[in-house]
Motif scaffolding. Structure first.
Motif, PDB file in Angstrom:
ATOM      1  N   ASN A 132       3.532   9.055  63.774  1.00 15.72           N
ATOM      2  CA  ASN A 132       4.964   9.035  64.067  1.00 15.72           C
ATOM      3  C   ASN A 132       5.586   7.648  63.954  1.00 15.72           C
ATOM      4  OD1 ASN A 132       7.557   9.953  65.577  1.00 15.72           O
ATOM      5  ND2 ASN A 132       6.737   8.317  66.854  1.00 15.72           N
ATOM      6  N   ALA A 133       4.806   6.588  64.141  1.00 15.40           N
ATOM      7  CA  ALA A 133       5.359   5.235  64.168  1.00 15.40           C
ATOM      8  C   ALA A 133       6.148   4.936  62.900  1.00 15.40           C
ATOM      9  CB  ALA A 133       4.237   4.209  64.338  1.00 15.40           C
ATOM     10  N   GLY A 134       7.321   4.365  63.075  1.00 16.08           N
ATOM     11  CA  GLY A 134       8.150   4.055  61.910  1.00 16.08           C
ATOM     12  C   GLY A 134       9.256   3.079  62.247  1.00 16.08           C
ATOM     13  N   VAL A 135       9.779   2.426  61.219  1.00 19.13           N
ATOM     14  CA  VAL A 135      10.909   1.518  61.361  1.00 19.13           C
ATOM     15  C   VAL A 135      11.943   1.867  60.300  1.00 19.13           C
ATOM     16  CG1 VAL A 135       9.538  -0.359  62.362  1.00 19.13           C
ATOM     17  CG2 VAL A 135       9.808  -0.203  59.872  1.00 19.13           C
ATOM     18  N   GLY A 136      13.173   1.412  60.531  1.00 17.15           N
ATOM     19  CA  GLY A 136      14.250   1.762  59.610  1.00 17.15           C
ATOM     20  C   GLY A 136      14.776   0.600  58.787  1.00 17.15           C
ATOM     21  N   GLY A 137      15.112  -0.494  59.433  1.00 12.06           N
ATOM     22  CA  GLY A 137      15.755  -1.597  58.711  1.00 12.06           C
ATOM     23  C   GLY A 137      17.252  -1.385  58.638  1.00 12.06           C
ATOM     24  N   ASP A 138      17.991  -2.454  58.451  1.00 16.75           N
ATOM     25  CA  ASP A 138      19.445  -2.366  58.386  1.00 16.75           C
ATOM     26  C   ASP A 138      19.890  -1.815  57.031  1.00 16.75           C
ATOM     27  OD1 ASP A 138      19.484  -3.512  60.889  1.00 16.75           O
ATOM     28  OD2 ASP A 138      19.707  -5.562  60.113  1.00 16.75           O
ATOM     29  N   PRO A 139      20.861  -0.891  57.019  1.00 19.42           N
ATOM     30  CA  PRO A 139      21.363  -0.341  55.752  1.00 19.42           C
ATOM     31  C   PRO A 139      21.924  -1.445  54.862  1.00 19.42           C
ATOM     32  CG  PRO A 139      22.135   0.970  57.618  1.00 19.42           C
ATOM     33  CD  PRO A 139      21.509  -0.266  58.194  1.00 19.42           C
ATOM     34  N   THR A 226       9.965  16.749  58.065  1.00 13.86           N
ATOM     35  CA  THR A 226      11.089  16.089  57.389  1.00 13.86           C
ATOM     36  C   THR A 226      12.356  16.290  58.212  1.00 13.86           C
ATOM     37  OG1 THR A 226      11.380  18.077  56.024  1.00 13.86           O
ATOM     38  CG2 THR A 226      10.114  16.279  55.074  1.00 13.86           C
ATOM     39  N   PRO A 227      12.471  15.559  59.317  1.00 16.88           N
ATOM     40  CA  PRO A 227      13.659  15.719  60.167  1.00 16.88           C
ATOM     41  C   PRO A 227      14.893  15.100  59.554  1.00 16.88           C
ATOM     42  CG  PRO A 227      12.273  13.967  61.003  1.00 16.88           C
ATOM     43  CD  PRO A 227      11.539  14.574  59.842  1.00 16.88           C
ATOM     44  N   GLY A 228      16.046  15.561  60.041  1.00 17.49           N
ATOM     45  CA  GLY A 228      17.298  14.893  59.710  1.00 17.49           C
ATOM     46  C   GLY A 228      17.463  13.682  60.615  1.00 17.49           C
ATOM     47  N   PHE A 229      18.681  13.186  60.738  1.00 15.08           N
ATOM     48  CA  PHE A 229      18.926  12.062  61.628  1.00 15.08           C
ATOM     49  C   PHE A 229      18.816  12.540  63.072  1.00 15.08           C
ATOM     50  CE2 PHE A 229      19.723   9.511  58.199  1.00 15.08           C
ATOM     51  CZ  PHE A 229      20.368   8.323  58.481  1.00 15.08           C
ATOM     52  N   MET A 234      16.674   3.794  66.466  1.00 19.13           N
ATOM     53  CA  MET A 234      16.681   3.417  65.057  1.00 19.13           C
ATOM     54  C   MET A 234      17.903   4.005  64.346  1.00 19.13           C
ATOM     55  SD  MET A 234      13.565   3.763  62.318  1.00 19.13           S
ATOM     56  CE  MET A 234      13.557   5.557  62.260  1.00 19.13           C
ATOM     57  N   ALA A 235      18.190   5.284  64.608  1.00 18.03           N
ATOM     58  CA  ALA A 235      19.335   5.931  63.966  1.00 18.03           C
ATOM     59  C   ALA A 235      20.651   5.350  64.479  1.00 18.03           C
ATOM     60  CB  ALA A 235      19.288   7.434  64.210  1.00 18.03           C
TER      61      ALA A 235
END
Length: 323
Positions: A132-139, A226-229, A234-235
């Motif tokens: 599950n671990a994850g990161v997003g980063g700035d758009p 594959t979830p949505g937002f 992070m979101a």
């Protein structure tokens, strides 16, 4: 070989139009059979061991609680170990008979080996691995990205972070005929603008674990999520940095976690939550030009008029000027 390819180019398209409707009805009966079977079969997680990465917050935290309600024993992993203490206490109060917490960085091979080894040494088995671990980063727009090294952590965590733990866990999961649950994203097959590096990392995750299912599917179950937002930190950060993304409604991490655990225990290959997101898949497959055009309008990516009033026209993915 070119002759064979030319023949296939001519024969296969019309043949597929004939075969697809023929196979549709048997396939629907097969899907119905699988659905009915899932109503009567559900893996009992009581006493089984579940390892969850990124468990200190967001979806990972809710997954810990949902598995706890099922009576599973938990190995909770996060880079911020101190934040796992409260999660572990809550999981215990919800019904988990035993919980351990491990501080680790999933992007590091040695850390991944450590948390799998600690789990096995403590519990003696592993039944579900939840990557599950994850990161997003700035758009950011790709053309505005002057230093891509600032975004390598996205691939290191989202992709390699899932791979490292999986490779260490495979022998133990084969012994228990266990299951891997990997949290990807619908942006892995329906990319959103300004999230190019995140999209790419999730697409890589989907492709890797679909390949792994082909190779190990007889021994280990694999559920790709594959979830949505979802309403996570992070979101919310992405919404804060990019206003155009706010048109996408956020889902609930609680509801998503419930759906993931239920689907994994039924042996489902895929889970998408919220379910309306799945509607986008056939549009992306059958009408890619329409989808691109719609996203360019919705996210404000159409060419702007120049200062002197000349109109910029987008044609064949190139900007032309009409004098």
């Amino acid at each position: 070989m070119s002759t064979i390819n030319n023949i296939l180019n001519i024969v296969l398209p019309p043949l597929s139009l004939v075969l697809l409707p023929i196979y549709m009805l048997p396939y629907l009966f097969f899907k119905l059979f699988i659905y009915v079977k899932s109503l009567f079969y559900k893996e009992n997680m009581a006493g089984k061991v579940v390892l969850i990465t990124g468990a200190a917050s967001g979806l990972g935290e809710q997954l810990a609680y949902e598995y706890a309600r099922q009576g599973a024993r938990l190995s909770l992993v996060d880079i911020k170990k101190e934040n796992l203490v409260e999660v572990a206490d809550m999981a215990t109060s919800l019904g988990s008979p035993d919980v351990i917490i491990i501080g680790a960085d999933v992007s590091k091979v040695q850390d991944s080996k450590q948390f799998v080894d600690e789990t096995i040494n403590y519990f003696g088995q592993l039944n579900h691995l939840v990557n599950n671990a994850g990161v997003g980063g700035d758009p950011i727009l790709i053309e505005d990205c002057s230093d891509v090294t600032k975004y390598t952590s996205i691939m290191d965590t989202n992709f390699w972070g899932a791979i490292h733990g999986t490779l260490q866990a495979i022998p133990h999961l084969k012994n228990s005929k266990g299951r891997i649950i990997v949290i990807a994203s619908y942006t892995g097959w329906f990319p959103l603008p300004r999230l190019s590096f995140y999209n790419a990392s999730k697409a890589a995750v989907i492709s890797f674990f679909e390949t792994l299912r082909l190779e190990l599917g007889w021994y280990i179950g694999i559920t790709i999520v594959t979830p949505g937002f979802l309403k996570t930190k992070m979101a919310l950060r992405a919404y804060e940095y990019e206003a155009s993304l706010r048109i996408i409604p956020m889902g609930s991490t609680f509801e998503c976690a419930k759906e993931i655990v239920k689907s994994a225990c039924r042996g489902n290959m895929y889970v998408t939550n919220p379910s309306w997101v799945k509607v986008m898949f056939p549009f992306k497959m059958f009408y890619p030009e329409l989808v691109d055009w719609a996203q360019q309008h919705v996210f404000g990516l159409l060419p702007k008029s120049s200062k002197n009033g000349n109109l910029h026209i987008l044609k064949n993915n190139q900007v032309l000027k009409e004098e």
